[in-house]
Design a protein around this motif. Sequence first.
Motif, PDB file in Angstrom:
ATOM      1  N   SER A   1       0.855  -1.149  -0.017  1.00  0.00           N
ATOM      2  CA  SER A   1      -0.034   0.172  -0.090  1.00  0.00           C
ATOM      3  C   SER A   1       0.911   1.311  -0.085  1.00  0.00           C
ATOM      4  CB  SER A   1      -0.794  -0.040   1.156  1.00  0.00           C
ATOM      5  OG  SER A   1       0.077   0.222   2.393  1.00  0.00           O
ATOM      6  N   TYR A   2       0.115   2.396  -0.447  1.00  0.00           N
ATOM      7  CA  TYR A   2       0.943   3.668  -0.369  1.00  0.00           C
ATOM      8  C   TYR A   2      -0.013   4.735  -0.069  1.00  0.00           C
ATOM      9  CZ  TYR A   2       3.212   8.002  -2.108  1.00  0.00           C
ATOM     10  OH  TYR A   2       3.788   9.141  -2.175  1.00  0.00           O
ATOM     11  N   GLY A   3       0.459   5.773   0.794  1.00  0.00           N
ATOM     12  CA  GLY A   3      -0.653   6.701   1.172  1.00  0.00           C
ATOM     13  C   GLY A   3       0.123   7.875   1.270  1.00  0.00           C
ATOM     14  N   ALA A   4      -0.531   9.138   1.247  1.00  0.00           N
ATOM     15  CA  ALA A   4       0.065  10.334   1.324  1.00  0.00           C
ATOM     16  C   ALA A   4      -1.075  11.320   1.982  1.00  0.00           C
ATOM     17  CB  ALA A   4       0.820  10.949   0.120  1.00  0.00           C
ATOM     18  N   ASP A   5      -0.466  12.476   2.560  1.00  0.00           N
ATOM     19  CA  ASP A   5      -1.426  13.607   2.934  1.00  0.00           C
ATOM     20  C   ASP A   5      -0.561  14.786   2.733  1.00  0.00           C
ATOM     21  OD1 ASP A   5       0.060  13.576   5.126  1.00  0.00           O
ATOM     22  OD2 ASP A   5      -1.501  13.446   6.706  1.00  0.00           O
ATOM     23  N   MET A   6      -1.653  15.828   2.503  1.00  0.00           N
ATOM     24  CA  MET A   6      -1.152  17.360   2.489  1.00  0.00           C
ATOM     25  C   MET A   6      -1.777  18.212   3.319  1.00  0.00           C
ATOM     26  SD  MET A   6      -0.519  15.404  -0.525  1.00  0.00           S
ATOM     27  CE  MET A   6      -2.011  15.491  -1.377  1.00  0.00           C
ATOM     28  N   ASN A   7      -1.114  18.800   4.422  1.00  0.00           N
ATOM     29  CA  ASN A   7      -1.960  19.607   5.462  1.00  0.00           C
ATOM     30  C   ASN A   7      -1.240  21.170   5.202  1.00  0.00           C
ATOM     31  OD1 ASN A   7      -2.777  20.864   7.650  1.00  0.00           O
ATOM     32  ND2 ASN A   7      -2.577  18.851   8.953  1.00  0.00           N
ATOM     33  N   GLN A   8      -2.207  21.990   4.603  1.00  0.00           N
ATOM     34  CA  GLN A   8      -1.963  23.374   4.414  1.00  0.00           C
ATOM     35  C   GLN A   8      -1.941  24.056   5.898  1.00  0.00           C
ATOM     36  OE1 GLN A   8      -4.705  25.513   1.835  1.00  0.00           O
ATOM     37  NE2 GLN A   8      -3.537  24.574  -0.142  1.00  0.00           N
ATOM     38  N   LEU A   9      -2.347  23.404   7.100  1.00  0.00           N
ATOM     39  CA  LEU A   9      -2.620  24.224   8.129  1.00  0.00           C
ATOM     40  C   LEU A   9      -1.305  24.079   8.862  1.00  0.00           C
ATOM     41  CD1 LEU A   9      -4.394  25.473  10.462  1.00  0.00           C
ATOM     42  CD2 LEU A   9      -4.938  23.193  11.195  1.00  0.00           C
ATOM     43  N   THR A  10      -0.631  23.059   8.733  1.00  0.00           N
ATOM     44  CA  THR A  10       0.441  22.787   9.669  1.00  0.00           C
ATOM     45  C   THR A  10       1.908  22.908   8.500  1.00  0.00           C
ATOM     46  OG1 THR A  10       0.386  20.258   9.345  1.00  0.00           O
ATOM     47  CG2 THR A  10      -0.508  21.362  11.359  1.00  0.00           C
ATOM     48  N   GLY A  11       1.371  23.008   7.193  1.00  0.00           N
ATOM     49  CA  GLY A  11       2.688  22.837   6.343  1.00  0.00           C
ATOM     50  C   GLY A  11       3.379  21.456   6.281  1.00  0.00           C
ATOM     51  N   GLN A  12       2.525  20.549   6.646  1.00  0.00           N
ATOM     52  CA  GLN A  12       3.209  19.222   6.694  1.00  0.00           C
ATOM     53  C   GLN A  12       2.534  18.448   5.410  1.00  0.00           C
ATOM     54  OE1 GLN A  12       1.816  18.484  11.002  1.00  0.00           O
ATOM     55  NE2 GLN A  12       3.479  16.969  10.663  1.00  0.00           N
ATOM     56  N   ASP A  13       3.587  17.507   4.831  1.00  0.00           N
ATOM     57  CA  ASP A  13       3.455  16.641   3.885  1.00  0.00           C
ATOM     58  C   ASP A  13       3.955  15.242   4.121  1.00  0.00           C
ATOM     59  OD1 ASP A  13       1.947  18.622   2.520  1.00  0.00           O
ATOM     60  OD2 ASP A  13       3.874  18.953   1.251  1.00  0.00           O
ATOM     61  N   THR A  14       3.251  14.308   4.076  1.00  0.00           N
ATOM     62  CA  THR A  14       4.070  12.769   4.619  1.00  0.00           C
ATOM     63  C   THR A  14       3.481  11.843   3.478  1.00  0.00           C
ATOM     64  OG1 THR A  14       1.944  12.517   5.766  1.00  0.00           O
ATOM     65  CG2 THR A  14       3.631  13.488   7.244  1.00  0.00           C
TER      66      THR A  14
END
Length: 222
Positions: free
Chosen positions: A144-157
Amino acid sequence: NGCDAFAVKVAYATPRILGAQIAASYAPDTDFCGAILCPSSEGRLYPNYNNVIEVGANYYHTFRNGMTVGVSGTYLTANADGTPAVLAVIDNYQSWNLGANVGFSGFTVGASYKKSNLGRDDVDYDAYDVGATHETGAWGFMVSYGADMNQLTGQDTRAIQGCIDYSFTDKLPLGADFQIGAGVQYVEGDGILSLTPSAPGALSSTRDDESMAVFLETLVSF
């Protein structure tokens, strides 16, 4: 969803008809202390959400050739409430997500996507994942592969995971099921949150991070 969350919720799900089912829930009020607000506000910016409504639907069907198809989706909305200081930071919360999977001849492939404003104005949170499994005899495989982009914290994982397992079901009495598996997971992130030494309780998102883990898992059921 935070360090302090309480709610009384009423939920209802319809019977499954022709493979389809619909559900809804309502919470009149919930107190919430967001992870971003708690450390830096010393409790002064606890937001409150009311009229929390969530609706969802799913469909699952097995065809004559053995192929299975599943589709689901949910939508959630909540009204922000609180002092002027709170409402200067918090906005009405909205989120939705979709997911689907298809299975045939021991293979299953699935994917999901979620989008939210995290209770803020002009903020986007996006997350998605894709994965596949294969079962052949007593052996099972998954990637599996997953990702997220969070503009509130500036985090991308981003994360990738793979594992293999073996079932001893046919070798145990009384229908017992025993599985053992092993796998590996790799995660990398940009803008990971960390404590600021000069300001106790404050968070910053200035560093990147990566990690790898190897794991063993077992399952016993009767």
